[in-house]
Design a protein around this motif. Structure first.
Motif: not given
Length: 299
Positions: A43-44, A48, A51
């Motif tokens: 997970y950035r 993100h 999503y």
């Protein structure tokens, strides 16, 4: 009635903020006890993560753990807000002159936080473990496969006994004592300050909204290291899942700092704020409105 009002305020806020809680949990478990150069980033960031979770597990996965989260919201806030409201009504948070005493407000908000932490810890553990479960492609931390809230309760009791429900309870009480002191004290003090300057005097909703919004900012900055610690302790489970990673709150904080650096203690700060600020605002606004309705009904 004070305790029921506090609980309902917590439930209402939880339904709206739970997706941010799911994201926060994943970010805080990501790269557990690994140096930054060794971490694989699933997970950035907040958007993100939203999503990726929706793509891999479906949009409903953003509401994982909602049932125990709602039970948590009711249990914790009924004790915390209910007890603090009683202290306010009885005048225990004020000086002899009727002014708010910061020291007394901190004491009663901390005490209510500790008691609410003990009462709600089993739901904290269950919620965190359910929220952490994900598709293998995006999984972080240990995975506890429960079929639902009741299966989770039965599995924890069968494998870990009553002790499993109180994993991380010392960290919970520390987090809530500090967080409640920051939240409820700044809420009460800000309300009084705004009123003294003639701001939002004719709008109870606006007054509660502004006061609680400020509380959310303060709380998120103060409790983030303790929040990361509690999530790690809740999710590690018993030794049957492998070696126990942490023996307690101090051991957890020390290991995170040594392996992940200072940044590790502030993982998930963004979603923590985006969860706490609305949750604080919603729960305290609902709490304030319900209390005002109760007062008007009595009159």
């Amino acid at each position: 009635m004070d305790f029921i009002i506090g609980g309902l305020a917590g439930v209402g806020a939880t339904i709206i903020t739970n997706p941010m809680d799911v994201v926060k949990t994943r970010l805080q478990l990501q790269g557990e006890l690994k140096a930054k150069t060794e971490q694989s980033t699933r997970y950035r960031g907040i958007f993100h993560a939203l999503y990726v979770i929706a793509r891999a597990d479906g949009a409903l996965a953003l509401q994982k753990g909602l049932a125990p989260a709602m039970l948590l919201g009711f249990t914790m806030n009924s004790v915390r807000l209910g007890m603090y409201h009683v202290a306010e009504v009885q005048g225990w948070t004020k000086t002899k002159d009727g002014e708010i005493s910061v020291n007394r407000a901190i004491f009663w908000s901390s005490a209510s936080g500790v008691l609410s932490g003990v009462a709600a810890n089993p739901t904290f553990v269950l919620k965190t473990r359910i929220q952490a479960v994900a598709h293998p492609s995006i999984a972080v931390g240990r995975q506890h496969s429960y079929k639902g809230m009741f299966d989770g309760i039965a599995t924890i009791y069968r494998n870990e006994g009553m002790r499993g429900f109180f994993a991380g309870v010392s960290a919970t009480c520390t987090r809530l004592a500090i967080g409640s002191a920051a939240q409820l004290t700044t809420f009460s003090t800000t309300k009084e300050t705004l009123v003294s300057y003639g701001i939002c005097q004719k709008s109870p909703f606006g007054l509660a909204f502004l006061s609680s919004a400020l509380s959310g900012v303060v709380v998120s900055l103060v409790i983030c290291p303790f929040d990361v610690t509690t999530v790690r302790l809740y999710n590690q489970g018993s030794g049957s899942h492998g070696a126990v990673l942490y023996t307690g709150i101090l051991d957890c904080i020390t290991k995170i700092y040594k392996t992940e650096g200072f940044h590790g203690l502030y993982k998930g700060l963004g979603p923590l704020y985006l969860r706490i600020a609305p949750h604080t605002t919603l729960s305290l606004v609902i709490w304030d409105i319900l209390n005002n309705m109760l007062i008007h009904k009595k009159l």
